[in-house]
Write a protein that holds these residues in place. Structure first.
Motif, PDB file in Angstrom:
ATOM      1  N   ASP A 152      43.241  47.186  54.042  1.00 19.04           N
ATOM      2  CA  ASP A 152      44.287  46.191  54.318  1.00 19.04           C
ATOM      3  C   ASP A 152      44.229  45.001  53.347  1.00 19.04           C
ATOM      4  O   ASP A 152      44.885  43.986  53.566  1.00 19.04           O
ATOM      5  CB  ASP A 152      44.179  45.694  55.764  1.00 19.04           C
ATOM      6  CG  ASP A 152      42.825  45.043  56.041  1.00 19.04           C
ATOM      7  OD1 ASP A 152      41.873  45.319  55.290  1.00 19.04           O
ATOM      8  OD2 ASP A 152      42.725  44.259  57.003  1.00 19.04           O
ATOM      9  N   LYS A 153      43.411  45.120  52.292  1.00 22.02           N
ATOM     10  CA  LYS A 153      43.327  44.023  51.307  1.00 22.02           C
ATOM     11  C   LYS A 153      43.588  44.582  49.903  1.00 22.02           C
ATOM     12  O   LYS A 153      42.667  44.671  49.071  1.00 22.02           O
ATOM     13  CB  LYS A 153      41.926  43.385  51.314  1.00 22.02           C
ATOM     14  CG  LYS A 153      41.432  42.939  52.677  1.00 22.02           C
ATOM     15  CD  LYS A 153      41.808  41.507  52.948  1.00 22.02           C
ATOM     16  CE  LYS A 153      41.239  41.077  54.286  1.00 22.02           C
ATOM     17  NZ  LYS A 153      41.583  39.747  54.674  1.00 22.02           N
ATOM     18  N   PRO A 154      44.804  45.019  49.637  1.00 25.05           N
ATOM     19  CA  PRO A 154      45.083  45.595  48.306  1.00 25.05           C
ATOM     20  C   PRO A 154      44.912  44.552  47.194  1.00 25.05           C
ATOM     21  O   PRO A 154      45.173  43.367  47.396  1.00 25.05           O
ATOM     22  CB  PRO A 154      46.548  46.048  48.410  1.00 25.05           C
ATOM     23  CG  PRO A 154      47.124  45.237  49.520  1.00 25.05           C
ATOM     24  CD  PRO A 154      46.016  44.912  50.470  1.00 25.05           C
ATOM     25  N   ILE A 155      44.454  45.039  46.051  1.00 25.64           N
ATOM     26  CA  ILE A 155      44.245  44.148  44.897  1.00 25.64           C
ATOM     27  C   ILE A 155      45.433  44.296  43.957  1.00 25.64           C
ATOM     28  O   ILE A 155      45.724  45.390  43.492  1.00 25.64           O
ATOM     29  CB  ILE A 155      42.953  44.550  44.138  1.00 25.64           C
ATOM     30  CG1 ILE A 155      41.731  44.555  45.059  1.00 25.64           C
ATOM     31  CG2 ILE A 155      42.741  43.670  42.905  1.00 25.64           C
ATOM     32  CD1 ILE A 155      41.291  43.220  45.558  1.00 25.64           C
ATOM     33  N   ASP A 156      46.125  43.194  43.677  1.00 25.16           N
ATOM     34  CA  ASP A 156      47.234  43.295  42.718  1.00 25.16           C
ATOM     35  C   ASP A 156      46.835  42.793  41.332  1.00 25.16           C
ATOM     36  O   ASP A 156      47.483  43.101  40.347  1.00 25.16           O
ATOM     37  CB  ASP A 156      48.478  42.544  43.228  1.00 25.16           C
ATOM     38  CG  ASP A 156      48.210  41.067  43.475  1.00 25.16           C
ATOM     39  OD1 ASP A 156      47.802  40.373  42.539  1.00 25.16           O
ATOM     40  OD2 ASP A 156      48.403  40.610  44.625  1.00 25.16           O
ATOM     41  N   THR A 157      45.734  42.018  41.272  1.00 21.11           N
ATOM     42  CA  THR A 157      45.381  41.396  39.989  1.00 21.11           C
ATOM     43  C   THR A 157      43.868  41.459  39.744  1.00 21.11           C
ATOM     44  O   THR A 157      43.079  41.169  40.650  1.00 21.11           O
ATOM     45  CB  THR A 157      45.820  39.916  39.974  1.00 21.11           C
ATOM     46  OG1 THR A 157      47.207  39.856  40.294  1.00 21.11           O
ATOM     47  CG2 THR A 157      45.580  39.271  38.623  1.00 21.11           C
ATOM     48  N   VAL A 158      43.520  41.808  38.526  1.00 16.87           N
ATOM     49  CA  VAL A 158      42.115  41.790  38.107  1.00 16.87           C
ATOM     50  C   VAL A 158      41.928  40.655  37.108  1.00 16.87           C
ATOM     51  O   VAL A 158      42.769  40.453  36.227  1.00 16.87           O
ATOM     52  CB  VAL A 158      41.711  43.128  37.442  1.00 16.87           C
ATOM     53  CG1 VAL A 158      40.270  43.088  36.955  1.00 16.87           C
ATOM     54  CG2 VAL A 158      41.910  44.293  38.409  1.00 16.87           C
ATOM     55  N   ILE A 159      40.850  39.904  37.275  1.00 19.07           N
ATOM     56  CA  ILE A 159      40.521  38.868  36.284  1.00 19.07           C
ATOM     57  C   ILE A 159      39.196  39.236  35.640  1.00 19.07           C
ATOM     58  O   ILE A 159      38.210  39.496  36.335  1.00 19.07           O
ATOM     59  CB  ILE A 159      40.405  37.473  36.943  1.00 19.07           C
ATOM     60  CG1 ILE A 159      41.754  37.039  37.517  1.00 19.07           C
ATOM     61  CG2 ILE A 159      39.902  36.436  35.936  1.00 19.07           C
ATOM     62  CD1 ILE A 159      41.730  35.694  38.236  1.00 19.07           C
ATOM     63  N   LEU A 160      39.188  39.282  34.320  1.00 21.79           N
ATOM     64  CA  LEU A 160      37.909  39.460  33.621  1.00 21.79           C
ATOM     65  C   LEU A 160      37.399  38.083  33.233  1.00 21.79           C
ATOM     66  O   LEU A 160      38.128  37.278  32.640  1.00 21.79           O
ATOM     67  CB  LEU A 160      38.076  40.284  32.346  1.00 21.79           C
ATOM     68  CG  LEU A 160      37.957  41.801  32.430  1.00 21.79           C
ATOM     69  CD1 LEU A 160      37.705  42.363  31.046  1.00 21.79           C
ATOM     70  CD2 LEU A 160      36.933  42.296  33.412  1.00 21.79           C
ATOM     71  N   LEU A 194      41.785  50.440  41.156  1.00 21.41           N
ATOM     72  CA  LEU A 194      42.319  49.577  42.216  1.00 21.41           C
ATOM     73  C   LEU A 194      43.837  49.674  42.373  1.00 21.41           C
ATOM     74  O   LEU A 194      44.395  49.151  43.331  1.00 21.41           O
ATOM     75  CB  LEU A 194      41.951  48.114  41.929  1.00 21.41           C
ATOM     76  CG  LEU A 194      40.458  47.801  41.939  1.00 21.41           C
ATOM     77  CD1 LEU A 194      40.210  46.416  41.366  1.00 21.41           C
ATOM     78  CD2 LEU A 194      39.898  47.893  43.353  1.00 21.41           C
ATOM     79  N   GLY A 195      44.473  50.299  41.417  1.00 22.38           N
ATOM     80  CA  GLY A 195      45.941  50.316  41.433  1.00 22.38           C
ATOM     81  C   GLY A 195      46.512  48.930  41.168  1.00 22.38           C
ATOM     82  O   GLY A 195      47.619  48.611  41.606  1.00 22.38           O
ATOM     83  N   ALA A 196      45.750  48.093  40.461  1.00 23.18           N
ATOM     84  CA  ALA A 196      46.202  46.716  40.183  1.00 23.18           C
ATOM     85  C   ALA A 196      47.219  46.723  39.043  1.00 23.18           C
ATOM     86  O   ALA A 196      47.037  47.426  38.051  1.00 23.18           O
ATOM     87  CB  ALA A 196      45.010  45.842  39.816  1.00 23.18           C
ATOM     88  N   ARG A 197      48.266  45.928  39.189  1.00 29.13           N
ATOM     89  CA  ARG A 197      49.332  45.943  38.175  1.00 29.13           C
ATOM     90  C   ARG A 197      49.124  44.902  37.084  1.00 29.13           C
ATOM     91  O   ARG A 197      49.642  45.026  35.985  1.00 29.13           O
ATOM     92  CB  ARG A 197      50.686  45.740  38.844  1.00 29.13           C
ATOM     93  CG  ARG A 197      51.040  46.960  39.707  1.00 29.13           C
ATOM     94  CD  ARG A 197      52.387  46.859  40.369  1.00 29.13           C
ATOM     95  NE  ARG A 197      53.443  46.378  39.486  1.00 29.13           N
ATOM     96  CZ  ARG A 197      54.424  45.594  39.916  1.00 29.13           C
ATOM     97  NH1 ARG A 197      54.457  45.183  41.148  1.00 29.13           N
ATOM     98  NH2 ARG A 197      55.364  45.198  39.075  1.00 29.13           N
ATOM     99  N   LEU A 261      40.391  40.775  42.151  1.00 32.08           N
ATOM    100  CA  LEU A 261      39.020  41.193  41.859  1.00 32.08           C
ATOM    101  C   LEU A 261      38.612  40.538  40.544  1.00 32.08           C
ATOM    102  O   LEU A 261      39.387  40.538  39.583  1.00 32.08           O
ATOM    103  CB  LEU A 261      38.922  42.712  41.730  1.00 32.08           C
ATOM    104  CG  LEU A 261      37.517  43.179  41.315  1.00 32.08           C
ATOM    105  CD1 LEU A 261      37.007  44.247  42.270  1.00 32.08           C
ATOM    106  CD2 LEU A 261      37.508  43.709  39.893  1.00 32.08           C
ATOM    107  N   VAL A 262      37.412  39.967  40.525  1.00 33.56           N
ATOM    108  CA  VAL A 262      36.907  39.331  39.300  1.00 33.56           C
ATOM    109  C   VAL A 262      35.688  40.113  38.809  1.00 33.56           C
ATOM    110  O   VAL A 262      34.801  40.445  39.592  1.00 33.56           O
ATOM    111  CB  VAL A 262      36.501  37.860  39.559  1.00 33.56           C
ATOM    112  CG1 VAL A 262      35.980  37.210  38.271  1.00 33.56           C
ATOM    113  CG2 VAL A 262      37.669  37.056  40.110  1.00 33.56           C
ATOM    114  N   GLN A 263      35.680  40.443  37.547  1.00 36.88           N
ATOM    115  CA  GLN A 263      34.520  41.094  36.928  1.00 36.88           C
ATOM    116  C   GLN A 263      34.173  40.377  35.635  1.00 36.88           C
ATOM    117  O   GLN A 263      35.043  39.788  35.002  1.00 36.88           O
ATOM    118  CB  GLN A 263      34.817  42.564  36.594  1.00 36.88           C
ATOM    119  CG  GLN A 263      34.735  43.528  37.758  1.00 36.88           C
ATOM    120  CD  GLN A 263      33.332  43.751  38.290  1.00 36.88           C
ATOM    121  OE1 GLN A 263      32.359  43.240  37.751  1.00 36.88           O
ATOM    122  NE2 GLN A 263      33.216  44.503  39.364  1.00 36.88           N
TER     123      GLN A 263
END
Ligand code: SF4
Ligand code: SF4
Length: 439
Positions: A152-160, A194-197, A261-263
């Motif tokens: 129930d917490k989909p990730i739309d954005t990844v930050i490196l 993650l299917g992040a756009r 999500l941050v990596q």
């Protein structure tokens, strides 16, 4: 160039010039490595080898079926000579597999997934787990767990995170310059899982060449490079999210609560190695620096190499050191020996000379409010420190001590030299222990 930033924070002297310009060198394969069975947040591994076993590079030597954990691998080929408690840079002591090298550098069979785009998110996530990837920024949180947010917490954005805001450290900067393709590919793999756009790579504006290099190699319109104001702790997850997306992670919440999500950039590059080359996390890039090191360097080092071997490759100590820190000077941990191994979370080794180290004598709070001004979490560090010093942990919890990100900005600016961060860490540890005992 527009530069983004967050509220609070400090501007410590960077001292990156000691080693910033130096390309990553490969530390020669050490004769012996010490592989701790706990190098991550989560459950420790159980040994998967016995004394006298022969092991190859990349062989799993420790694992567990617990989800929040991460396997550990042999970083050299040779013989297991001992399995015993050894000094550990974070835990003090930890059960470790000690391997004596045979000089052959034999690998286990690697199973690269060259066409990773054809693989399912589950296959890719499992490969990352099997490769023992954890956050290389210092936190060492298992990456496959981070890549498994609740449904129930989909990730739309990844930050490196390419901020590398800690003074002295330059390993992430060098990775962005020298291994740019792996950083970007790793990001694409994360986005696919993650299917992040959308994705952003946040880099501080004192690393213009890294910003240009990364920007120049991006071939996907959904990935953008963001120039961040060079300010500490710009690389902290919640500050990055606020700065780049203007999203606020709720109190006691996690980035997935706001779809992010941050990596770290180094983690991203190691994901590419794991997927494209079939190589588990058997080495990492670290910065070895400080006035106390004869020849500061950026080095790729096998996990388990002793600090003493790393420092010796850098020409040794200049003289009797004043302080040795693993990590950066703001959040790193002081070490009492160099007979400790480089672990997955070791971003740097900094050696200070005696005249650089001040013994801070605590004096009463003068209520100047400086600690409040710089706290990036908008807490009241002076109040938290006083409550903790007096054992009033429950009240400290009510004042939000568990939201503290332990950045150390409050201690850094305090004219009274209050040991704020130590008090705050104590309160957090006591509250966590109380909660555990009650559950
Ligand atoms: S209270 Fe915590 S978050 Fe705030 S400045 Fe101090 S260490 Fe950083
Ligand atoms: S910075 Fe130090 S002296 Fe000033 S209010 Fe905070 S704890 Fe007190």
């Amino acid at each position: 160039m527009k530069r983004l930033s967050f509220t609070g924070g400090v501007y410590p002297v960077k001292r990156k010039e000691l080693v910033k310009h130096k390309e990553i060198e490969e530390l020669p394969v050490p004769k012996k490595v010490v592989i701790p069975l706990n190098q991550h947040i989560g459950a420790p591994c159980d040994p998967k080898v016995e004394v006298n076993d022969q092991v190859k590079i990349g062989q799993v030597v420790g694992d567990t079926d617990k989800f929040v954990s991460s396997p550990v691998h042999a970083s050299i080929s040779g013989k297991v000579i001992s399995i015993k408690d050894m000094p550990h840079p974070v835990l003090g002591k930890c059960l470790a597999i000690i391997i004596e090298g045979d000089g052959k550098s034999e690998w286990v069979e690697k199973k690269p997934l060259k066409d990773w785009t054809a693989e399912s998110p589950n296959v890719l996530r499992n490969r990352i787990r099997e490769a023992g990837i954890v956050g290389l920024g210092g936190a060492a949180f298992p990456t496959h767990v981070k890549l498994s947010p609740p449904k129930d917490k989909p990730i739309d954005t990844v930050i490196l995170n390419g901020a590398e805001c800690e003074p002295y450290l330059t390993c992430d900067y060098r990775i962005m310059l020298e291994d740019t393709g792996s950083v970007i590919t790793g990001l694409k793999i994360i986005m696919k899982i993650l299917g992040a756009r959308h994705a952003y790579i946040g880099i501080e504006d004192d690393k213009i060449d890294a910003i240009r290099k990364v920007k120049g190699m991006i071939d996907d319109g959904n990935i953008k490079v963001i120039a961040l104001k060079a300010k500490y702790p710009q690389g902290a997850e919640k500050q990055l999210i606020k700065t780049i997306l203007n999203r606020e992670v709720p109190s006691l919440g996690l980035p997935f609560d706001v779809g992010v999500l941050v990596q770290n950039v180094g983690t991203s590059a190691s994901i590419t190695r794991a997927i494209m080359d079939g190589e588990p996390l058997i080495s990492r890039v670290i910065t070895v620096t400080g006035k106390g090191v004869t020849k500061p360097k950026n080095l790729r080092v096998r996990i388990g190499t002793l600090f003493s071997d790393v420092i010796s490759f850098c020409g040794g100590l200049t003289r009797e050191p004043g302080k040795i820190i693993m990590g950066g000077p703001m959040m790193g941990l002081a070490q009492f020996t160099t007979n400790i191994p480089v672990i997955k979370g070791t971003s740097g080794i900094i050696v200070f000379e005696r005249d650089e180290v001040e013994i801070l004598k605590e004096t009463p709070c003068i209520k100047c409010g400086k600690c409040v001004d710089v706290c990036p979490m908008r807490l009241l560090p002076s109040v938290l420190g006083t409550l903790s010093a007096n054992g009033r942990f429950k009240e400290a919890e009510n004042y939000g001590v568990l939201d503290c990100i332990e950045c150390g900005c409050c201690s850094f600016v305090c004219p009274a030299k209050r040991h704020l961060i130590q008090y705050i860490k104590l309160a957090k540890a006591e509250i966590t222990a109380m909660k555990k005992a009650a559950s």
